[in-house]
Design an enzyme around this catalytic site. Structure first.
Site, PDB file in Angstrom:
ATOM      1  N   CYS A  71       0.875  -1.223   0.099  1.00  0.00           N
ATOM      2  CA  CYS A  71       0.217  -0.123  -0.121  1.00  0.00           C
ATOM      3  C   CYS A  71       1.015   1.393  -0.228  1.00  0.00           C
ATOM      4  O   CYS A  71       1.889   1.389   0.798  1.00  0.00           O
ATOM      5  CB  CYS A  71      -0.831   0.130   1.178  1.00  0.00           C
ATOM      6  SG  CYS A  71      -2.194   1.327   1.339  1.00  0.00           S
ATOM      7  N   CYS A  75       0.457   4.804   6.899  1.00  0.00           N
ATOM      8  CA  CYS A  75      -0.215   4.709   8.248  1.00  0.00           C
ATOM      9  C   CYS A  75       0.520   3.997   9.199  1.00  0.00           C
ATOM     10  O   CYS A  75       1.078   2.863   9.083  1.00  0.00           O
ATOM     11  CB  CYS A  75      -1.562   3.854   8.004  1.00  0.00           C
ATOM     12  SG  CYS A  75      -2.595   4.532   6.633  1.00  0.00           S
ATOM     13  N   CYS A  78       0.280   0.250  10.305  1.00  0.00           N
ATOM     14  CA  CYS A  78      -0.290  -1.184   9.589  1.00  0.00           C
ATOM     15  C   CYS A  78       0.885  -1.781   8.953  1.00  0.00           C
ATOM     16  O   CYS A  78       2.003  -1.218   8.527  1.00  0.00           O
ATOM     17  CB  CYS A  78      -1.086  -0.303   8.314  1.00  0.00           C
ATOM     18  SG  CYS A  78      -1.765  -1.582   7.493  1.00  0.00           S
ATOM     19  N   CYS A 115     -16.556  -8.899   5.255  1.00  0.00           N
ATOM     20  CA  CYS A 115     -15.846  -7.522   4.991  1.00  0.00           C
ATOM     21  C   CYS A 115     -14.790  -7.860   4.234  1.00  0.00           C
ATOM     22  O   CYS A 115     -13.780  -8.721   4.808  1.00  0.00           O
ATOM     23  CB  CYS A 115     -15.830  -7.064   6.352  1.00  0.00           C
ATOM     24  SG  CYS A 115     -14.870  -5.465   6.100  1.00  0.00           S
ATOM     25  N   CYS A 146     -19.519  -5.770   3.114  1.00  0.00           N
ATOM     26  CA  CYS A 146     -18.942  -4.786   3.744  1.00  0.00           C
ATOM     27  C   CYS A 146     -17.454  -4.833   2.834  1.00  0.00           C
ATOM     28  O   CYS A 146     -16.962  -5.804   2.686  1.00  0.00           O
ATOM     29  CB  CYS A 146     -18.610  -4.754   5.162  1.00  0.00           C
ATOM     30  SG  CYS A 146     -17.426  -3.470   5.733  1.00  0.00           S
ATOM     31  N   CYS A 206     -19.362   2.224   8.388  1.00  0.00           N
ATOM     32  CA  CYS A 206     -18.615   1.658   9.676  1.00  0.00           C
ATOM     33  C   CYS A 206     -17.232   2.377   9.639  1.00  0.00           C
ATOM     34  O   CYS A 206     -16.445   2.491   9.002  1.00  0.00           O
ATOM     35  CB  CYS A 206     -18.214   0.216   9.183  1.00  0.00           C
ATOM     36  SG  CYS A 206     -17.382  -0.858  10.289  1.00  0.00           S
ATOM     37  N   ARG A 279     -18.268  -2.327  17.939  1.00  0.00           N
ATOM     38  CA  ARG A 279     -17.666  -3.729  17.595  1.00  0.00           C
ATOM     39  C   ARG A 279     -16.211  -3.893  18.058  1.00  0.00           C
ATOM     40  O   ARG A 279     -15.275  -2.843  17.877  1.00  0.00           O
ATOM     41  CB  ARG A 279     -17.418  -4.036  15.936  1.00  0.00           C
ATOM     42  CG  ARG A 279     -16.637  -4.998  15.779  1.00  0.00           C
ATOM     43  CD  ARG A 279     -16.755  -5.309  14.216  1.00  0.00           C
ATOM     44  NE  ARG A 279     -18.126  -5.511  13.712  1.00  0.00           N
ATOM     45  CZ  ARG A 279     -18.555  -4.591  12.741  1.00  0.00           C
ATOM     46  NH1 ARG A 279     -17.623  -3.671  12.071  1.00  0.00           N
ATOM     47  NH2 ARG A 279     -19.861  -4.889  12.325  1.00  0.00           N
TER      48      ARG A 279
HETATM   49  N1  SAM Z   1      -6.719   0.554   3.137  1.00  0.00           N
HETATM   50  C1  SAM Z   1      -8.055   0.620   3.647  1.00  0.00           C
HETATM   51  C2  SAM Z   1      -8.244   1.501   4.660  1.00  0.00           C
HETATM   52  O1  SAM Z   1      -7.071   2.091   5.062  1.00  0.00           O
HETATM   53  O2  SAM Z   1      -9.407   1.918   5.021  1.00  0.00           O
HETATM   54  C3  SAM Z   1      -8.619  -0.779   4.353  1.00  0.00           C
HETATM   55  C4  SAM Z   1      -7.699  -1.566   5.136  1.00  0.00           C
HETATM   56  S1  SAM Z   1      -7.091  -0.910   6.490  1.00  0.00           S
HETATM   57  C5  SAM Z   1      -6.026  -2.130   7.161  1.00  0.00           C
HETATM   58  C6  SAM Z   1      -8.444  -1.055   7.809  1.00  0.00           C
HETATM   59  C7  SAM Z   1      -8.197  -0.384   9.274  1.00  0.00           C
HETATM   60  O3  SAM Z   1      -7.785  -1.620   9.761  1.00  0.00           O
HETATM   61  C8  SAM Z   1      -7.513   0.526   9.576  1.00  0.00           C
HETATM   62  O4  SAM Z   1      -8.154   1.882   9.397  1.00  0.00           O
HETATM   63  C9  SAM Z   1      -7.211   0.547  11.103  1.00  0.00           C
HETATM   64  O5  SAM Z   1      -8.090   1.057  11.644  1.00  0.00           O
HETATM   65  C10 SAM Z   1      -7.200  -1.062  11.282  1.00  0.00           C
HETATM   66  N2  SAM Z   1      -5.932  -1.553  11.352  1.00  0.00           N
HETATM   67  C11 SAM Z   1      -4.739  -1.711  10.499  1.00  0.00           C
HETATM   68  N3  SAM Z   1      -3.689  -2.014  11.061  1.00  0.00           N
HETATM   69  C12 SAM Z   1      -4.024  -2.334  12.337  1.00  0.00           C
HETATM   70  C13 SAM Z   1      -3.394  -3.057  13.452  1.00  0.00           C
HETATM   71  N4  SAM Z   1      -2.123  -3.362  13.298  1.00  0.00           N
HETATM   72  N5  SAM Z   1      -3.730  -2.858  14.888  1.00  0.00           N
HETATM   73  C14 SAM Z   1      -5.591  -2.392  15.077  1.00  0.00           C
HETATM   74  N6  SAM Z   1      -6.043  -1.973  13.874  1.00  0.00           N
HETATM   75  C15 SAM Z   1      -5.495  -1.844  12.534  1.00  0.00           C
HETATM   76  C1  DTB Z   2     -11.553  -2.214  11.663  1.00  0.00           C
HETATM   77  O1  DTB Z   2     -11.704  -1.227  12.200  1.00  0.00           O
HETATM   78  N1  DTB Z   2     -10.798  -3.175  11.937  1.00  0.00           N
HETATM   79  C2  DTB Z   2     -10.890  -4.256  11.081  1.00  0.00           C
HETATM   80  C3  DTB Z   2     -12.150  -3.703   9.848  1.00  0.00           C
HETATM   81  N2  DTB Z   2     -12.336  -2.504  10.436  1.00  0.00           N
HETATM   82  C4  DTB Z   2     -11.766  -3.579   8.332  1.00  0.00           C
HETATM   83  C5  DTB Z   2      -9.725  -4.467  10.405  1.00  0.00           C
HETATM   84  C6  DTB Z   2      -8.568  -4.978  11.403  1.00  0.00           C
HETATM   85  C7  DTB Z   2      -7.245  -5.116  10.880  1.00  0.00           C
HETATM   86  C8  DTB Z   2      -6.248  -5.450  11.630  1.00  0.00           C
HETATM   87  C9  DTB Z   2      -4.834  -5.402  11.207  1.00  0.00           C
HETATM   88  C10 DTB Z   2      -4.679  -6.626  10.413  1.00  0.00           C
HETATM   89  O2  DTB Z   2      -5.053  -7.939  10.663  1.00  0.00           O
HETATM   90  O3  DTB Z   2      -3.831  -6.570   9.324  1.00  0.00           O
HETATM   91 FE1  SF4 Z   3      -2.826   1.023   3.299  1.00  0.00          FE
HETATM   92 FE2  SF4 Z   3      -2.771   0.134   5.716  1.00  0.00          FE
HETATM   93 FE3  SF4 Z   3      -3.421   2.383   5.603  1.00  0.00          FE
HETATM   94 FE4  SF4 Z   3      -5.109   0.896   4.771  1.00  0.00          FE
HETATM   95  S1  SF4 Z   3      -4.565   1.320   6.971  1.00  0.00           S
HETATM   96  S2  SF4 Z   3      -4.559   2.761   3.693  1.00  0.00           S
HETATM   97  S3  SF4 Z   3      -3.773  -0.766   4.051  1.00  0.00           S
HETATM   98  S4  SF4 Z   3      -1.308   1.517   4.948  1.00  0.00           S
END
Ligand code: SAM
Ligand code: DTB
Ligand code: SF4
Length: 342
Positions: A71, A75, A78, A115, A146, A206, A279
């Site tokens: 990506c 963030c 992530c 989702c 979703c 959501c 949630r």
């Molecule tokens: N790229 C899309 C976005 O950013 O909306 C979708 C995927 S992103 C992984 C969805 C959400 O997962 C993020 O907004 C964040 O709140 C959550 N998330 C990602 N990594 C995480 C982590 N290590 N621990 C907890 N939540 C996480």
């Molecule tokens: C949300 O708030 N948590 C979910 C869903 N919406 C998309 C994603 C959690 C992802 C946690 C990090 C991962 O597994 O990569």
């Molecule tokens: Fe990309 Fe992860 Fe950020 Fe979603 S949360 S935009 S997958 S870097």
């Protein structure tokens, strides 16, 4: 506590209608609720929860990463950002048939919502065609749909709505003040803009955030006040405990969330957005059974089930089933409306 929040109904009289959700909570008001003595906070949260939901029904959603890693966004929490060495391998968009097979498995395992997440800043039109086909397939199975695909234009929202999308997941993640310390490749206003398009396009929202990235208690509260101040409350509010990912910048600044502080935040979400489903999302495998039980008592009514979330671990289905049984909780019926209290 107002009469509208009273948990018991006087005999012989119809129940009082729930107060309409408020969109004008101030940070000071929200902080005062958060700081209530714990029994008072929990009583207030439970009274509101029981007015809107059956407290014994827990909605279960399953996640699938349909396009993982690589990506361009930065963030700081992530695993999927191309900027950090996290060990996550970038993949192409999954084939339609493989996604459908996973959705069938999730349905057989009892999930009510499926989702699909893609690690994009925003989808390309060609990719969106493929995602729309997946949404239609999953919907045809009788699952709620979703997706979380990054930022969207109004036209893209229209196409997803036409394909039968029920929910769009798009988190604000943290407070407006803390946001630039975690993400620099977009602003929280970019996020709010997409949420506006989604709402205008008739798709349910959501939207929630993450706890444990080094933010203050006031940042966590400001995140909820921001959500509660949207023109309409999100239908779903995921509260994630940061799942540690080695190689990400948040790893160096994260502070493990204190369980009672986390439960207080769940209760506050329940009180500020009374009709939204709260949630319990990422990070459950780091929580004790008792911690999760307190979250359910505070008004959480939904979890993600399945061994993995997108790339990080989640409790095994068997462990969740065993906890639900011990707590006397049952999966919510497929129609989310069925979780509402009569
Ligand atoms: N790229 C899309 C976005 O950013 O909306 C979708 C995927 S992103 C992984 C969805 C959400 O997962 C993020 O907004 C964040 O709140 C959550 N998330 C990602 N990594 C995480 C982590 N290590 N621990 C907890 N939540 C996480
Ligand atoms: C949300 O708030 N948590 C979910 C869903 N919406 C998309 C994603 C959690 C992802 C946690 C990090 C991962 O597994 O990569
Ligand atoms: Fe990309 Fe992860 Fe950020 Fe979603 S949360 S935009 S997958 S870097």
């Amino acid at each position: 506590m107002s009469c509208a929040e009273a948990p018991t109904k006087p005999a012989g009289r119809p129940p009082e209608p729930a107060a309409p959700p408020r969109g004008d909570w101030s940070q000071a008001e929200a902080r005062a609720i958060y700081d209530l003595p714990f029994p008072d906070l929990m009583f207030r949260a439970q009274a509101i929860h029981r007015r809107h939901f059956d407290p014994t029904a827990i909605e279960t959603a399953t996640l699938l990463s349909i396009k993982t890693g690589g990506c361009p966004e930065d963030c700081g929490y992530c695993s999927q950002s191309a900027r950090y060495r996290t060990g996550v391998k970038a993949t192409k968009l999954m084939p339609r048939e493989a996604v459908l097979a996973e959705a069938r498995r999730a349905k057989e395992a009892g999930a009510t919502r499926f989702c699909m997440g893609a690690a994009w800043r925003s989808p390309k039109d060609r990719d969106l065609d493929a995602v729309c086909a997946m949404v239609a397939d999953v919907k045809a199975l009788g699952l709620q749909t979703c997706v979380t695909l990054g930022m969207l234009t109004p036209a893209q929202v229209g196409r997803l709505a036409a394909a039968g999308l029920d929910y769009y997941s798009h988190n604000i993640d943290t407070s407006p003040a803390f946001y630039p310390e975690i993400i620099t490749t977009r602003t929280i206003d970019d996020r709010l803009e997409t949420l506006g398009h989604v709402r205008a396009g008739g798709i349910k929202v959501c939207c929630g955030g993450i706890v444990g990235m080094g933010e203050t208690i006031d940042d966590r509260i400001a995140m909820l006040v921001t959500l509660a101040s949207l023109p309409a409350h999100p239908e779903s509010v995921p509260i994630n405990l940061w799942n540690p990912v080695a190689g990400t910048p948040v790893m160096d600044r994260a502070e493990p969330a204190e369980p009672i502080a986390f439960v207080r935040l769940v209760a506050l979400a329940r009180i500020l957005m009374p009709a939204s489903v709260v949630r319990l999302s990422a990070g459950r495998q780091a929580m004790s059974d008792e911690w999760q039980a307190l979250c359910f008592l505070a008004g959480a009514g939904s979890i993600f089930t399945g061994d993995v979330l997108l790339t990080t671990a989640n409790p095994a289905r068997s462990k969740d089933a065993e906890l639900m049984a011990r707590l006397g909780l049952r999966p919510a019926a497929l129609d989310a409306g069925a979780t509402r209290a009569p």
